[in-house]
Design a protein around this motif. Sequence first.
Motif, mmCIF file in Angstrom:
data_model
loop_
_atom_site.group_PDB
_atom_site.id
_atom_site.type_symbol
_atom_site.label_atom_id
_atom_site.label_comp_id
_atom_site.label_asym_id
_atom_site.label_seq_id
_atom_site.Cartn_x
_atom_site.Cartn_y
_atom_site.Cartn_z
ATOM 1 N N GLY A 217 0.771 -1.233 0.000
ATOM 2 C CA GLY A 217 0.000 0.000 0.000
ATOM 3 C C GLY A 217 0.800 1.280 0.000
ATOM 4 O O GLY A 217 0.236 2.361 -0.184
ATOM 5 N N TRP A 218 2.119 1.207 0.242
ATOM 6 C CA TRP A 218 2.951 2.407 0.257
ATOM 7 C C TRP A 218 3.721 2.544 -1.052
ATOM 8 O O TRP A 218 4.113 1.539 -1.657
ATOM 9 C CB TRP A 218 3.958 2.351 1.404
ATOM 10 N N THR A 219 3.955 3.764 -1.481
ATOM 11 C CA THR A 219 4.818 3.981 -2.646
ATOM 12 C C THR A 219 6.270 3.740 -2.234
ATOM 13 O O THR A 219 6.603 3.710 -1.044
ATOM 14 C CB THR A 219 4.678 5.407 -3.182
ATOM 15 N N ALA A 242 4.273 -2.071 -4.036
ATOM 16 C CA ALA A 242 3.727 -3.002 -5.033
ATOM 17 C C ALA A 242 4.764 -3.322 -6.103
ATOM 18 O O ALA A 242 5.337 -2.420 -6.705
ATOM 19 C CB ALA A 242 2.484 -2.401 -5.682
ATOM 20 N N GLY A 243 4.990 -4.624 -6.328
ATOM 21 C CA GLY A 243 5.860 -5.054 -7.414
ATOM 22 C C GLY A 243 7.223 -5.511 -6.951
ATOM 23 O O GLY A 243 7.771 -5.018 -5.956
ATOM 24 N N LEU A 244 7.798 -6.451 -7.691
ATOM 25 C CA LEU A 244 9.092 -7.025 -7.335
ATOM 26 C C LEU A 244 10.210 -6.004 -7.456
ATOM 27 O O LEU A 244 11.006 -5.807 -6.526
ATOM 28 C CB LEU A 244 9.369 -8.239 -8.222
ATOM 29 N N GLY A 410 -6.269 1.326 -3.666
ATOM 30 C CA GLY A 410 -5.038 1.714 -4.347
ATOM 31 C C GLY A 410 -3.878 0.871 -3.880
ATOM 32 O O GLY A 410 -3.743 0.598 -2.681
ATOM 33 N N ARG A 411 -3.059 0.415 -4.785
ATOM 34 C CA ARG A 411 -1.862 -0.361 -4.441
ATOM 35 C C ARG A 411 -0.778 -0.065 -5.448
ATOM 36 O O ARG A 411 -0.809 -0.597 -6.556
ATOM 37 C CB ARG A 411 -2.212 -1.854 -4.424
ATOM 38 N N PRO A 412 0.163 0.836 -5.110
ATOM 39 C CA PRO A 412 0.266 1.562 -3.834
ATOM 40 C C PRO A 412 -0.730 2.697 -3.752
ATOM 41 O O PRO A 412 -1.244 3.157 -4.760
ATOM 42 C CB PRO A 412 1.696 2.084 -3.849
#
Length: 414
Positions: A217-219, A242-244, A410-412
Motif C-alpha cells: 500500500g505504500w509507494t 507493489a511489485g518485485l 489503491g496499491r500503492p
Amino acid sequence: MTDLRIADVRVTPIAFFDPPLLNNAGCHQPFALRSVIEVETEDGVVGLGESYGTKAVVDGIAAVGAAMVGRKVTDLNALWAAARAPGEARAEGYTGKEAIVPRVVAAIEVAMWDALGKATGQRVVDLLGGQVRDRVPFSAYLFYKFAAHADGTGDDWGEALTPEGLVEQARKMIAENGFKAIKLKAGVLEPEEEIAGLEALREAFPDAPLRIDPNGGWTVETTLKLLPRLTGLVEYLEDPTAGLSENAQVQAATDIPLATNMYVVENAHLPPNMAQDAFRVILSDHHYWGGLAACRQLAHICDLWGLGLGMHSNSHLGISLAAMTHLAAATPNLTYDCDTHQPWQTDEVIAGGKLAFEGGSLTVPEGPGLGVTLDREALKRLHGNYNACGYTVRDDASEMKKHWPDWTFGRPKF
C-alpha cells in the motif's frame, strides 16, 4: 494394508463469522468463506483438508477430486496432472489474479496426507520428514478494525483505529494466547499513523519482535522516507510497496529484511527475486504454494539461497491450523514465528473446539494423520451459513464502502 486407493473426494463450502478487520484491499465481510475437503479411501479411511471457499476454488476441487478416484493417496504426481489438465486458470482474488491450480492441489493434497497418516498410524509431521521442534511459535496478528459490521453485528474486540486501540487489542490477544511476536496489518491509514501505532506497541511490549505489513500500500518514495523510523523497530518489513522491482529498490536502501506473501508466491517468482534481491524472507503458505510437499521444497530453496522463512495466514479454521503446525514442526529452517488468524475466529469445524495456544505456541496434535477429526454438526451449520450468506467470492472493497463510502482502493495508495 491395501494400496490405499481413493474412493471419493468431497468438498463442502462453509462460511464462518469474521470480524470487520481492515487491510489495504478493504474490510472483511461478516463471513469468511472456506471449504472442507474429505478424501475417503476404498477402506473407508477419511482424510481431511481445508481451503478457500471461493467458487472457482471449490469448483476446481470438485472437478480434480473426481479425477483422483481410483488413484493412490500417495500419488501426488497424478494430483498435479489432474489439476493442470484444464489449463493454468487464474481467478480474481485478494492479491489480484490468483493461480487456481496450486490452490486446488493443496486442498486435496493435505487430505491425502491425512488419509495416509490415519491408514498407516503415522503423524503427518513424521511423513514430512520428522519433527524438529517440540512447539511451533505463532505471532499476535493485529488489525485496524471497526467496532461492528455495517449490519450492526459486533464482536468482543471492539474498535481499533488508533495506537491506543492497537495496544489494547494486543494486550487482550497476548493475555489470552501468550504470543511473543506481534504483526500489524497496515496499508489502511496514513503511513505515519501506522508507524505511530508500531511505536506505541514497542513502548507497551519492549521485548516483542514487531512486524508491519502494508500489503503493497505504500509507494517506494513513502517507504524510503519511513525507513529511519522502522530501523531497529521491526524484525522485518512485509510487502511495503507493489511489485518485485519496486520492493527491490527499498531492499537496496535498508538492512531491514523485506518479507513477502504477495510477490513471491509461486516457483516462477523465485529466480527474479533472487536476481533482484527484492525479498529476503519468504512467507510460505501451503494453501497457495501447492500443499505441504511444495512448501517443504520451498523451504529447501530458501535454505540453499540463505533466505529467511516464515508462514503466512489467511482466515482459517482448525484443519488448516493443524496442517500448518505439522508443516512448521517438520521444517528445520523456519526462521520466524508463524502468522495465524485463529484468535479472531469464534467458529470451529474440528471436534473438541479450537486448538489452544500455550505461551504463544502449539504442539503437534496427537494421533495419526493431522490428529484432528471433523465435527459433523458444525460442518452442517457452517455449510448452512455459506448457503445463507449470499456471496461466493471475497469482496473486501465493497464491504469497506459500506463504512467509508468515499474509500477507494489503491496499491500503492499512500
